[in-house]
Design an enzyme around this catalytic site. Structure first.
Site, PDB file in Angstrom:
ATOM      1  CG  ASN A   1      -0.474  -0.342   2.500  1.00  0.00           C
ATOM      2  OD1 ASN A   1       0.576  -0.959   2.625  1.00  0.00           O
ATOM      3  ND2 ASN A   1      -1.176   0.053   3.538  1.00  0.00           N
TER       4      ASN A   1
ATOM      5  CD  GLU B   1      -1.333   4.743   4.559  1.00  0.00           C
ATOM      6  OE1 GLU B   1      -0.828   5.580   5.331  1.00  0.00           O
ATOM      7  OE2 GLU B   1      -2.026   3.794   4.952  1.00  0.00           O
TER       8      GLU B   1
ATOM      9  CB  CYS C   1      -5.226  -1.366  -1.605  1.00  0.00           C
ATOM     10  SG  CYS C   1      -6.506  -0.567  -0.629  1.00  0.00           S
TER      11      CYS C   1
ATOM     12  CD  GLU D   1      -5.326  -6.009  -1.126  1.00  0.00           C
ATOM     13  OE1 GLU D   1      -4.799  -4.886  -1.069  1.00  0.00           O
ATOM     14  OE2 GLU D   1      -6.083  -6.453  -0.243  1.00  0.00           O
TER      15      GLU D   1
ATOM     16  CB  CYS E   1     -10.728  -2.741   0.656  1.00  0.00           C
ATOM     17  SG  CYS E   1     -10.122  -1.993  -0.869  1.00  0.00           S
TER      18      CYS E   1
ATOM     19  CB  CYS F   1      -8.614  -4.581  -3.506  1.00  0.00           C
ATOM     20  SG  CYS F   1      -7.435  -3.249  -3.174  1.00  0.00           S
TER      21      CYS F   1
HETATM   22  N1  THU Z   1      -5.264  -1.503   2.617  1.00  0.00           N
HETATM   23  C1  THU Z   1      -4.719  -2.329   1.687  1.00  0.00           C
HETATM   24  O1  THU Z   1      -3.587  -2.126   1.228  1.00  0.00           O
HETATM   25  N2  THU Z   1      -5.455  -3.381   1.261  1.00  0.00           N
HETATM   26  C2  THU Z   1      -6.705  -3.693   1.709  1.00  0.00           C
HETATM   27  O2  THU Z   1      -7.349  -4.569   1.172  1.00  0.00           O
HETATM   28  C3  THU Z   1      -7.237  -2.985   2.891  1.00  0.00           C
HETATM   29  C4  THU Z   1      -6.601  -1.671   3.166  1.00  0.00           C
HETATM   30  C5  THU Z   1      -4.478  -0.358   3.091  1.00  0.00           C
HETATM   31  C6  THU Z   1      -4.988   0.977   2.665  1.00  0.00           C
HETATM   32  C7  THU Z   1      -4.402   1.867   3.736  1.00  0.00           C
HETATM   33  O3  THU Z   1      -3.081   2.225   3.365  1.00  0.00           O
HETATM   34  C8  THU Z   1      -4.343   1.013   4.974  1.00  0.00           C
HETATM   35  O4  THU Z   1      -4.461  -0.335   4.499  1.00  0.00           O
HETATM   36  C9  THU Z   1      -5.432   1.282   5.977  1.00  0.00           C
HETATM   37  O5  THU Z   1      -6.682   1.273   5.384  1.00  0.00           O
END
Ligand code: THU
Length: 136
Positions: free
Chosen positions: A49, A51, A60, A62, A93, A96
């Site tokens: 991920n 940000e 994310c 994935e 999520c 994704c």
């Molecule tokens: N996140 C992911 O990378 N994948 C997911 O399926 C769930 C959420 C990340 C996004 C963000 O950087 C952190 O987790 C908190 O939501």
């Protein structure tokens, strides 16, 4: 119906996803995620991920992995592994799930974590009645 992952494929994906989490850029959530995708051509791509100070722009793990695969010319997704350093597994999520569906509606999803628990399921079970290319 896709054939089940072999133990070697599963191990390879889990190791790659765990390693990928080390590169996560998460100054805001402090919630690192690593992902690894196994493509139908046998190649594995990873993602973490990423940000942003403008929170909504976060990508994310994935999706990072899938976009890397597509950018390298590999489009048929067979399986994805997700790693989080948490006591329980984290499932992809909703956004994704939709992106995974575009490239692998029959994909296997494997979520692993720092604890013992893991989840292995079909993407179709996580995104029933999905909207996809065939609906256009
Ligand atoms: N996140 C992911 O990378 N994948 C997911 O399926 C769930 C959420 C990340 C996004 C963000 O950087 C952190 O987790 C908190 O939501």
């Amino acid at each position: 119906m896709t054939a089940a992952l072999t133990a070697i494929q599963r191990r390879r994906l889990v190791v790659a996803a765990r390693r990928a989490a080390a590169a996560a850029y998460t100054p805001y959530s402090r919630f690192p995620v690593g992902a690894a995708v196994l493509m139908a051509d046998g190649r594995v791509f990873t993602g973490c991920n990423v940000e942003n100070a403008s929170f909504g722009l976060t990508n994310c793990a994935e999706r990072t992995a899938v976009f890397s695969a597509v950018a390298a010319g590999s489009r048929r997704l067979r399986a994805v592994a997700v790693f989080t350093p948490t006591p329980t597994p984290t499932l992809p999520c909703g956004a994704c799930r939709q992106v995974l569906h575009e490239f692998g509606p029959d994909a296997t999803v494997l979520s692993v974590c720092a604890g013992e628990g893991c989840v292995e399921t079909a993407l179709a079970a996580l995104l029933p009645h999905a909207f996809g290319p065939a609906d256009l």
